[in-house]
Design a protein around this motif. Structure first.
Motif, mmCIF file in Angstrom:
data_model
loop_
_atom_site.group_PDB
_atom_site.id
_atom_site.type_symbol
_atom_site.label_atom_id
_atom_site.label_comp_id
_atom_site.label_asym_id
_atom_site.label_seq_id
_atom_site.Cartn_x
_atom_site.Cartn_y
_atom_site.Cartn_z
ATOM 1 N N VAL A 74 -95.490 -59.681 23.573
ATOM 2 C CA VAL A 74 -95.595 -59.222 25.093
ATOM 3 C C VAL A 74 -95.076 -59.750 26.106
ATOM 4 C CG1 VAL A 74 -97.792 -57.819 24.433
ATOM 5 C CG2 VAL A 74 -97.994 -60.113 25.214
ATOM 6 N N GLN A 75 -94.913 -60.962 25.739
ATOM 7 C CA GLN A 75 -94.146 -61.865 27.015
ATOM 8 C C GLN A 75 -92.522 -61.308 27.211
ATOM 9 O OE1 GLN A 75 -94.997 -65.982 28.178
ATOM 10 N NE2 GLN A 75 -95.253 -66.157 26.064
ATOM 11 N N GLY A 76 -92.166 -60.776 26.232
ATOM 12 C CA GLY A 76 -90.693 -60.358 26.236
ATOM 13 C C GLY A 76 -90.579 -59.008 26.809
ATOM 14 N N CYS A 77 -91.614 -58.228 27.105
ATOM 15 C CA CYS A 77 -91.307 -56.865 27.227
ATOM 16 C C CYS A 77 -92.152 -56.055 28.366
ATOM 17 C CB CYS A 77 -92.112 -55.889 25.790
ATOM 18 S SG CYS A 77 -91.876 -54.267 25.829
ATOM 19 N N ASP A 78 -91.613 -55.254 29.340
ATOM 20 C CA ASP A 78 -92.234 -54.682 30.223
ATOM 21 C C ASP A 78 -92.312 -53.128 30.190
ATOM 22 O OD1 ASP A 78 -92.942 -57.063 31.475
ATOM 23 O OD2 ASP A 78 -90.805 -57.418 32.228
ATOM 24 N N VAL A 79 -93.578 -52.635 30.213
ATOM 25 C CA VAL A 79 -93.406 -51.170 30.323
ATOM 26 C C VAL A 79 -93.767 -50.701 31.890
ATOM 27 C CG1 VAL A 79 -94.938 -49.179 29.483
ATOM 28 C CG2 VAL A 79 -94.309 -51.062 28.189
ATOM 29 N N VAL A 80 -92.974 -49.705 32.311
ATOM 30 C CA VAL A 80 -92.976 -49.478 33.594
ATOM 31 C C VAL A 80 -93.334 -47.822 33.245
ATOM 32 C CG1 VAL A 80 -92.019 -48.838 35.775
ATOM 33 C CG2 VAL A 80 -91.394 -50.934 34.390
ATOM 34 N N ASN A 81 -94.267 -47.299 34.029
ATOM 35 C CA ASN A 81 -94.777 -45.794 33.928
ATOM 36 C C ASN A 81 -94.267 -45.197 35.464
ATOM 37 O OD1 ASN A 81 -96.411 -45.683 31.662
ATOM 38 N ND2 ASN A 81 -97.875 -47.102 32.749
ATOM 39 N N PHE A 82 -93.497 -44.044 35.436
ATOM 40 C CA PHE A 82 -93.105 -43.605 36.495
ATOM 41 C C PHE A 82 -94.033 -42.370 36.886
ATOM 42 C CE2 PHE A 82 -88.855 -45.304 37.692
ATOM 43 C CZ PHE A 82 -88.671 -46.134 36.583
ATOM 44 N N LYS A 83 -94.734 -42.487 38.136
ATOM 45 C CA LYS A 83 -95.597 -41.499 38.408
ATOM 46 C C LYS A 83 -94.946 -40.824 39.812
ATOM 47 C CE LYS A 83 -99.067 -43.194 35.923
ATOM 48 N NZ LYS A 83 -99.591 -42.456 34.901
ATOM 49 N N VAL A 84 -95.691 -39.833 40.262
ATOM 50 C CA VAL A 84 -95.370 -39.319 41.499
ATOM 51 C C VAL A 84 -94.873 -40.331 42.569
ATOM 52 C CG1 VAL A 84 -96.066 -37.821 43.491
ATOM 53 C CG2 VAL A 84 -96.794 -37.204 41.065
ATOM 54 N N PRO A 85 -93.694 -40.283 43.225
ATOM 55 C CA PRO A 85 -93.112 -41.299 44.005
ATOM 56 C C PRO A 85 -94.269 -41.680 45.014
ATOM 57 C CG PRO A 85 -91.473 -39.972 43.551
ATOM 58 C CD PRO A 85 -92.895 -39.142 42.990
ATOM 59 N N SER A 86 -94.305 -42.983 45.222
ATOM 60 C CA SER A 86 -95.152 -43.274 46.679
ATOM 61 C C SER A 86 -94.418 -42.917 47.741
ATOM 62 C CB SER A 86 -95.462 -44.794 46.450
ATOM 63 O OG SER A 86 -94.421 -45.443 46.614
ATOM 64 N N VAL A 87 -94.950 -43.055 49.274
ATOM 65 C CA VAL A 87 -94.200 -42.961 50.368
ATOM 66 C C VAL A 87 -93.150 -44.061 50.536
ATOM 67 C CG1 VAL A 87 -94.528 -43.175 52.709
ATOM 68 C CG2 VAL A 87 -96.291 -42.030 51.341
ATOM 69 N N ASP A 88 -93.429 -45.020 49.942
ATOM 70 C CA ASP A 88 -92.514 -46.236 49.876
ATOM 71 C C ASP A 88 -91.409 -45.766 49.133
ATOM 72 O OD1 ASP A 88 -92.553 -48.751 51.516
ATOM 73 O OD2 ASP A 88 -92.737 -49.874 49.392
ATOM 74 N N GLU A 89 -91.453 -45.219 47.763
ATOM 75 C CA GLU A 89 -90.479 -44.875 46.901
ATOM 76 C C GLU A 89 -89.774 -43.511 47.511
ATOM 77 O OE1 GLU A 89 -92.476 -46.649 42.972
ATOM 78 O OE2 GLU A 89 -92.944 -44.555 43.701
ATOM 79 N N ILE A 90 -90.524 -42.789 48.009
ATOM 80 C CA ILE A 90 -89.793 -41.508 48.320
ATOM 81 C C ILE A 90 -88.855 -41.559 49.614
ATOM 82 C CG2 ILE A 90 -91.521 -40.443 50.066
ATOM 83 C CD1 ILE A 90 -90.456 -38.300 47.119
ATOM 84 N N SER A 91 -89.288 -42.715 50.328
ATOM 85 C CA SER A 91 -88.375 -42.823 51.545
ATOM 86 C C SER A 91 -86.993 -43.594 51.398
ATOM 87 C CB SER A 91 -89.169 -43.712 52.519
ATOM 88 O OG SER A 91 -90.249 -43.378 52.744
ATOM 89 N N ARG A 92 -86.983 -43.827 49.974
ATOM 90 C CA ARG A 92 -85.363 -44.744 49.829
ATOM 91 C C ARG A 92 -84.610 -43.450 48.714
ATOM 92 N NH1 ARG A 92 -89.314 -48.881 50.610
ATOM 93 N NH2 ARG A 92 -88.139 -50.518 51.726
ATOM 94 N N ASP A 93 -83.399 -43.842 48.244
ATOM 95 C CA ASP A 93 -82.858 -43.026 47.343
ATOM 96 C C ASP A 93 -83.507 -42.878 45.949
ATOM 97 O OD1 ASP A 93 -81.565 -45.109 45.126
ATOM 98 O OD2 ASP A 93 -81.419 -46.075 47.250
ATOM 99 N N PHE A 94 -83.256 -41.829 45.374
ATOM 100 C CA PHE A 94 -84.034 -41.732 44.167
ATOM 101 C C PHE A 94 -84.024 -42.839 43.113
ATOM 102 C CE2 PHE A 94 -81.521 -40.077 40.667
ATOM 103 C CZ PHE A 94 -80.473 -40.088 41.112
#
Ligand code: ADP
Length: 275
Positions: A91-111
């Motif tokens: 598990v130390q060598g692997c990261d999982v990222v879930n993409f949810k509805v974008p936050s305000v921080d995220e939506i305020s930048r390029d996609f």
């Protein structure tokens, strides 16, 4: 080995005609003997073990990263794939990222901003559970931005992924292809099982009514964004055991082809001794 699941760059795909079940003819050569559910446990275990070794090598070498992108309709099995394919890896060598509805921080930048900041570092495997492709899928289906904006994103995604590839990131993209009937069964089983209620929302049912629009949006993605440097694979996903086997195979094969080497030691190991 042939690659029956890969989408060739520029290929036009009609998803209704693509297999969603287990097609024995499409089972890769060396697993051809394993055509039924129970019989795939052994080869999958073997592949999981090999993946652990390859992951260690990727980590030791730290020259490249592996980015795995999982997309598909609700209940297509992204979570199950992560659990089964990555079973036993460090598990130390692997990261999982879930993409949810974008936050305000995220939506305020390029996609692509939120995707770029979580790509795996060299030596690591990164898994995107959903991804920047949502910005040409849900966003297109629900008109969340004007067409003039999302239309440009296919090329922008290709450029982004090319840049990642040129900088040492190996990219594999899996579309988990299930039928609408299979989704119905999976949603019903979630409704009928109290231990699965946390997995279901009204939105899942609502999204189902946009099935055809999503298929169209996926067809464009597969047509426009399967590239030599970041190919899309269409994985028949009605049968979970088949899906797991095929995806693990693809990942193992990709890592094998990198011909990775353990780095040379920093010191002359033959002169080292332990008291
Ligand atoms: P999952 O279905 O992946 O298990 P959730 O039930 O939390 O996880 O769903 C995440 C939701 O976020 C999905 O409906 C997905 O379409 C939505 N989403 C992801 N990225 C975006 C985006 N860029 N814009 C709008 N919605 C998004």
């Amino acid at each position: 080995m042939t690659l029956p699941f890969i989408v060739k760059p520029g290929e036009k795909i009609s998803l209704s005609g693509v297999d969603k079940d287990c097609n024995p003819e499409l089972i890769p050569d060396y697993t051809a003997a394993y055509r039924k559910k129970g019989e795939t446990k052994k080869p999958l275990k073997k592949l999981n073990k090999r993946l652990l070794k390859l992951q260690e090598l990727l980590y030791a070498e730290s020259e490249r990263a592996l980015l795995i992108i999982l997309q598909g309709m609700d209940t297509c099995g992204k979570d199950g794939t992560i659990r089964k394919v990555m079973a036993g890896i460090n598990v130390q060598g692997c990261d999982v990222v879930n993409f949810k509805v974008p936050s305000v921080d995220e939506i305020s930048r390029d996609f692509l901003w939120r995707a770029h900041r979580v790509v795996p570092r060299k030596g690591k495997i990164g898994i995107f559970n959903r991804s920047h492709y949502e910005d040409v899928l849900v966003v297109r289906v629900h008109d969340l931005v004007p067409e003039s904006i999302w239309k440009k994103r296919y090329q922008q995604i290709n450029d982004f992924e090319r840049m990642l590839a040129e900088n040492g990131t190996i990219i594999l993209k899996f579309f988990l292809h299930i039928s609408k009937d299979e989704q119905k069964e999976r949603l019903e089983s979630r409704i009928n099982d109290p231990t699965k209620h946390w997995k279901i929302t009204e939105a899942d049912i609502r999204e189902r009514s946009y099935w055809d629009d999503y298929m169209q949006a996926y067809e464009t993605v597969l047509h426009r964004c399967s590239t030599d440097w970041a190919p899309w694979y269409i994985i028949p996903a009605n049968k979970k055991w088949y899906r797991n086997l095929v995806i693990t195979e693809r990942i193992v094969e990709t890592l094998e082809n990198l011909d990775m080497k353990y780095p040379k030691p920093n010191s002359d190991v033959s002169t080292l001794y332990v008291d």
